[in-house]
Design a protein around this motif. Structure first.
Motif, short mmCIF file in Angstrom:
data_model
loop_
_atom_site.label_atom_id
_atom_site.label_comp_id
_atom_site.label_asym_id
_atom_site.label_seq_id
_atom_site.Cartn_x
_atom_site.Cartn_y
_atom_site.Cartn_z
N ARG B 26 0.84 -1.18 0.00
CA ARG B 26 0.00 0.00 0.00
C ARG B 26 0.88 1.23 0.00
O ARG B 26 1.97 1.23 0.57
CB ARG B 26 -0.87 0.05 1.25
CG ARG B 26 -2.03 -0.86 1.30
CD ARG B 26 -2.92 -0.50 2.50
NE ARG B 26 -2.19 0.04 3.63
CZ ARG B 26 -2.70 0.85 4.53
NH1 ARG B 26 -3.96 1.26 4.44
NH2 ARG B 26 -1.97 1.28 5.56
N GLY B 28 2.63 4.24 1.13
CA GLY B 28 3.00 4.71 2.45
C GLY B 28 3.43 3.61 3.42
O GLY B 28 4.00 3.91 4.47
N ASP B 29 3.13 2.35 3.08
CA ASP B 29 3.53 1.26 3.97
C ASP B 29 4.99 0.90 3.73
O ASP B 29 5.41 0.75 2.59
CB ASP B 29 2.66 0.03 3.75
CG ASP B 29 1.29 0.18 4.37
OD1 ASP B 29 0.47 -0.76 4.22
OD2 ASP B 29 1.03 1.22 5.01
N TYR B 50 11.38 -4.37 6.26
CA TYR B 50 10.99 -3.01 6.61
C TYR B 50 11.96 -2.06 5.97
O TYR B 50 13.16 -2.11 6.24
CB TYR B 50 10.95 -2.81 8.13
CG TYR B 50 10.72 -1.37 8.53
CD1 TYR B 50 11.76 -0.59 9.04
CD2 TYR B 50 9.48 -0.79 8.37
CE1 TYR B 50 11.55 0.73 9.38
CE2 TYR B 50 9.26 0.53 8.71
CZ TYR B 50 10.29 1.29 9.21
OH TYR B 50 10.07 2.59 9.55
N SER B 93 1.18 -5.82 3.87
CA SER B 93 1.99 -4.66 4.22
C SER B 93 1.41 -3.94 5.42
O SER B 93 0.23 -4.13 5.77
CB SER B 93 2.10 -3.70 3.03
OG SER B 93 0.88 -3.02 2.78
N SER B 94 2.26 -3.19 6.07
CA SER B 94 1.83 -2.37 7.19
C SER B 94 2.70 -1.12 7.21
O SER B 94 3.74 -1.06 6.56
CB SER B 94 1.94 -3.12 8.52
OG SER B 94 3.29 -3.40 8.84
N VAL B 95 2.30 -0.19 8.04
CA VAL B 95 2.99 1.11 8.05
C VAL B 95 4.39 0.98 8.61
O VAL B 95 5.37 1.42 8.02
CB VAL B 95 2.19 2.14 8.86
CG1 VAL B 95 2.99 3.42 9.01
CG2 VAL B 95 0.87 2.44 8.17
N GLY B 96 4.49 0.36 9.82
CA GLY B 96 5.75 0.36 10.52
C GLY B 96 6.35 -1.01 10.68
O GLY B 96 5.78 -2.00 10.23
N ASN B 99 4.30 -3.08 13.86
CA ASN B 99 2.96 -2.54 13.86
C ASN B 99 2.02 -3.35 14.75
O ASN B 99 1.90 -4.55 14.61
CB ASN B 99 2.43 -2.54 12.44
CG ASN B 99 1.13 -1.78 12.32
OD1 ASN B 99 0.91 -0.82 13.03
ND2 ASN B 99 0.27 -2.23 11.44
#
Lengths: 114, 114
Positions: B26, B28-29, B50, B93-96, B99
């Motif tokens: 995504r 921004g992820d 990451y 996916s994830s942001v950080g 997370n």
């Protein structure tokens, strides 16, 4: 990582409330509890996440007792479209660098009957 | 639509061959996760990246490797394929990096090894 135990399968009827319980006896202090839903041949979808007590969103509620050794996902008034596999995950940052492994268990196969 | 794109959707190949699965997270992820799901099995965590660096490793075979590129897309390379490698491969996916919120899954790449 905390191991989770869920019922392999459950049946319910349309319009009923469904409660799926997950056991996680060795949950760690900084672990969160997360539930995902998966339809056949699709990727899992996030339902709800909590740390303690009760969390509610537009699709479900999550009940976590004080000892946090179990949690219950509550789906109000299920419909046929809620037939899916539901996964309970327990985990949190493992190191100071924040490594976090999202480990899925075997899940609970929910079948909603008309 | 989760915003996570996986290609190809389907792939049929022979034993001993090598394939590459691609994932675009995504917007921004920064974290990308790879999972393997064999028929009627749960989701097996393979590896996490990451921001271009490997962050966590699960049950990933030595014949498998992955990387995350500067534009944040990721590739999972599967070599010396065996019949048992036939599965759905999901990217999330994830942001950080650690997370505690939501993982967003793609629709998966179905690999069939003949």
């Amino acid at each position: 990582l905390a191991k989770t135990t869920q019922p392999i399968s459950m049946d319910s009827y349309e319009g009923q409330e469904v409660n799926i319980t997950c056991s996680h006896n060795n949950i760690a202090t900084n672990d969160y509890i997360t539930w995902y839903q998966q339809f056949p041949s699709q990727g899992p979808r996030f339902i709800i996440q909590g740390y303690k007590t009760k969390v509610t969103n537009e699709v479900a509620s999550l009940f976590i007792p004080a000892d946090r050794k179990s949690s219950t996902l509550s789906l109000p008034r299920v419909s046929l479209s809620d037939t899916a596999v539901y996964y309970c995950l327990v985990g949190g940052p493992l190191t100071t660098s924040g490594t976090y492994k999202y480990i899925f268990g075997t899940g609970t196969r929910l079948k909603v009957l008309a | 639509d989760s915003g996570v794109t996986q290609t190809p959707k389907h792939l049929i190949t022979a034993t001993g061959q090598r394939v590459t699965l691609r994932c675009s997270p995504r917007s921004g992820d920064l974290s990308v996760y790879w999972y393997q799901q064999s028929l009627d099995q749960g989701l097996q965590f393979l590896i996490q990246y990451y921001n271009g660096e490997e962050r966590a490793k699960g049950n990933i075979l030595e014949r498998f490797s992955a990387q995350q590129f500067p534009d944040l897309h990721s590739e999972l390379n599967l070599s010396s394929l065996e019949l048992g490698d036939s599965a759905l491969y999901f990217c999330a996916s994830s942001v950080g990096p650690a997370n505690t919120g939501e993982l967003f899954f793609g629709e998966g790449s179905r690999l069939t090894v003949l």
